[in-house]
Design an enzyme around this catalytic site. Structure first.
Site, mmCIF file in Angstrom:
data_model
loop_
_atom_site.group_PDB
_atom_site.id
_atom_site.type_symbol
_atom_site.label_atom_id
_atom_site.label_comp_id
_atom_site.label_asym_id
_atom_site.label_seq_id
_atom_site.Cartn_x
_atom_site.Cartn_y
_atom_site.Cartn_z
ATOM 1 N N GLU A 102 48.795 37.687 43.494
ATOM 2 C CA GLU A 102 50.044 38.257 44.009
ATOM 3 C C GLU A 102 50.816 37.263 44.872
ATOM 4 O O GLU A 102 50.247 36.411 45.544
ATOM 5 C CB GLU A 102 49.758 39.527 44.818
ATOM 6 N N HIS A 161 42.341 37.279 44.103
ATOM 7 C CA HIS A 161 41.018 37.876 44.312
ATOM 8 C C HIS A 161 40.360 38.062 42.955
ATOM 9 O O HIS A 161 40.855 38.808 42.116
ATOM 10 C CB HIS A 161 41.163 39.239 44.999
ATOM 11 N N HIS A 211 32.531 36.259 48.865
ATOM 12 C CA HIS A 211 31.536 37.284 49.161
ATOM 13 C C HIS A 211 30.682 37.461 47.908
ATOM 14 O O HIS A 211 30.760 36.641 47.005
ATOM 15 C CB HIS A 211 32.206 38.592 49.596
ATOM 16 N N ASN A 212 29.858 38.487 47.844
ATOM 17 C CA ASN A 212 28.939 38.631 46.701
ATOM 18 C C ASN A 212 28.174 37.329 46.486
ATOM 19 O O ASN A 212 28.192 36.741 45.394
ATOM 20 C CB ASN A 212 29.689 39.026 45.425
ATOM 21 N N MET A 260 47.339 47.161 47.495
ATOM 22 C CA MET A 260 48.515 46.524 46.909
ATOM 23 C C MET A 260 49.790 46.763 47.726
ATOM 24 O O MET A 260 50.783 46.067 47.533
ATOM 25 C CB MET A 260 48.714 46.984 45.470
ATOM 26 N N HIS A 316 35.379 42.640 54.023
ATOM 27 C CA HIS A 316 36.016 41.825 52.977
ATOM 28 C C HIS A 316 37.297 42.468 52.456
ATOM 29 O O HIS A 316 37.940 41.945 51.554
ATOM 30 C CB HIS A 316 35.045 41.545 51.831
ATOM 31 N N GLY A 317 37.692 43.612 53.022
ATOM 32 C CA GLY A 317 38.910 44.272 52.600
ATOM 33 C C GLY A 317 39.006 45.648 53.226
ATOM 34 O O GLY A 317 38.292 45.958 54.191
ATOM 35 N N GLY A 341 38.287 48.525 51.693
ATOM 36 C CA GLY A 341 37.170 49.355 51.247
ATOM 37 C C GLY A 341 37.668 50.660 50.656
ATOM 38 O O GLY A 341 38.647 51.244 51.123
#
Length: 473
Positions: free
Chosen positions: A231, A257, A339-340, A374, A395-396, A398
């Protein structure tokens, strides 16, 4: 009368005969409130992106069956601790019970050393999303997750915000021209990206990685489905940041992302199955099966995980390079975090393996990006290095609503209105990614003030996600 979905309908959208098809038919019967076309589209999305439905109350059994072939044998079970190790929850009142129950189980593993839950945490598969777990000499494939090395990447340009406004059509065109989304989608022939990651000798380390190299090459520079995006947006610095050497002001920025695509997902499935065969845990902990780091299997996974992480980073680099060249702007700064993943770190003087499944590294001075939805802002942050959080942050925003619930309860008109209200242009995406399906990012940030400092705020303006039938012209 609405027609029920049958086996032929599922075969026509890519399901194969067998146990999975039977389970898909059973799942379809639970979608009777949805119109036929929407229910079929949702089941196709589960087939294409099963990892995105592991926290969905209706779709989880089907999604889990699709990415896992076997359960841990019942004999020779490794016992859990009688009492879990205490851990810290940030924003505890916002975290659903399912996530805390999963974390409680993880903290009873015999290899567990420390843990933490971030304020965006929600139920996942194995370790909860937003869960951080430090272990002694052991790696948990599902503690890392399916989309290995999933990450955020931000590029800040020397283009002021007033240049963006009035030129939206130009930026939309370039965004569509230089990105590609969706399960199985990739590039062919001259379209393929050139990046040194494909020449990494680790692709020859074992037959599995060799076999996956061609697929990885074809998908290099593409993005997946679900909540993955690229974006354009405006980033605002309220004061000069000395570290990045960026003055106070508003600038055009590109934010992406996504992760390691089918390459990482295949690695995750293969080594989770292997871990379950080797490490037999009680049923409630079966998805936390681990590999000893001193074993050949543990070393194999570690190498494969790091290669998948490098590959995910390369995907972002290709995307950002293409769009940077397209707009011909000077780059002021680039920030990336993932992450992950699992890292070797020191915790209270001992080396541990830190799993961050949907959690951002936030060691002292470490830069990171924490996105909203968004329509909600994201934040450029700098970590404070808090030990009780194991040097981590959210990380966001959620999810606060599962994908199937979002599709059932949010209308296209409601989603269209919220996009208009926030002056955001959307390309692709479905109702499962509607802003209302996510927690309030400001609440998440307030709950972790002790973990990170906010450096700048990013506001999305043109968002591209995996296509759900939306036109792209």
């Amino acid at each position: 009368m609405k027609r029920a979905i049958n086996g032929n309908d599922l075969l026509s959208i890519g399901y194969k005969p067998g146990t999975i098809l039977g389970l898909a038919i059973k799942t379809a019967s639970k979608l009777k409130d949805l119109p036929f076309n929407e229910a079929t589209a949702l089941l196709k999305k589960v087939k294409d992106y099963p990892e995105n439905f592991l926290d969905d109350e209706i779709m989880e059994p089907l999604a889990a069956a699709m990415i896992e072939a076997a359960n841990a044998p019942a004999d020779e079970v490794i016992e859990l601790r009688n009492k879990m190790i205490a851990y810290t929850q940030y924003g505890e009142k916002y975290i659903e019970e399912g996530a805390t129950k999963q974390m409680d189980i993880a903290m009873k593993l015999p290899v567990a050393v420390a843990g933490a839950l971030m304020p965006d945490a929600h139920q996942g598969y194995g370790l909860p999303i937003g869960g951080v777990l430090a272990t002694h000499n052991a790696i948990i494939p599902y503690g890392v997750g399916v989309d290995i090395g999933c990450r955020m990447a931000l590029t800040i340009f020397d283009i002021p915000d007033n240049h963006f406004y009035g030129n939206e059509a130009y930026y939309k065109r370039e965004l569509i021209a230089h990105t590609k989304f969706g399960a199985g989608h990739g590039f062919h022939g001259r379209e393929k990206a050139d990046h040194s990651v494909i020449d990494n000798p680790d692709f020859n380390a074992n037959p599995l990685l060799k076999q996956l190299k061609d697929k990885a090459y074809s998908q290099l520079g593409s993005s997946g489905g679900g909540n993955h995006f690229v974006e354009w947006g405006i980033i605002e610095f309220e004061q000069k940041d000395e570290f990045l050497n960026i003055n106070k002001g508003k600038y055009l920025a590109l934010l992406s992302h996504s992760g390691s695509r089918g390459f990482g997902a295949t690695i995750a499935g293969y080594y989770t199955k292997l871990a379950k065969e080797i490490c037999k845990l009680p049923q409630e902990a079966a998805n936390l099966a681990y590999l000893d780091m001193n074993s050949s299997e543990g070393q194999e996974y570690w190498l494969a995980m790091n290669l998948a992480g490098d590959y995910a980073s390369a995907c972002h680099e290709v995307i950002h390079d293409k769009l940077s060249k397209a707009v011909g702007a000077t780059i002021l700064a680039k920030v990336e975090n993932h992450h992950n993943f699992a890292w070797k770190e020191l915790y209270q003087g001992q080396e541990v393996i830190v799993h961050r499944k949907g959690a951002t590294p936030a060691g002292k001075g470490i830069m990171g990006i924490i996105p909203g939805s968004m329509t909600a802002p994201g934040f450029l942050v700098r970590g404070k290095g808090v030990e009780t959080a194991i040097n981590s942050a959210a990380h966001g925003a959620g999810r606060q609503m599962s994908r199937s619930k979002a599709i059932k309860s949010i209308s296209k008109d409601e989603m269209r209105k919220v996009l208009q209200d926030h002056n955001v242009m959307l390309i692709g995406a479905g109702l499962d990614e509607a802003p209302m399906a996510y927690k309030d990012i400001n609440m998440v940030m307030n709950a972790q003030q002790e973990l990170v400092d906010i450096i700048a705020k990013f506001s999305p303006k043109i968002v591209r996600m995996a296509d759900d039938g939306s036109r792209e012209d």
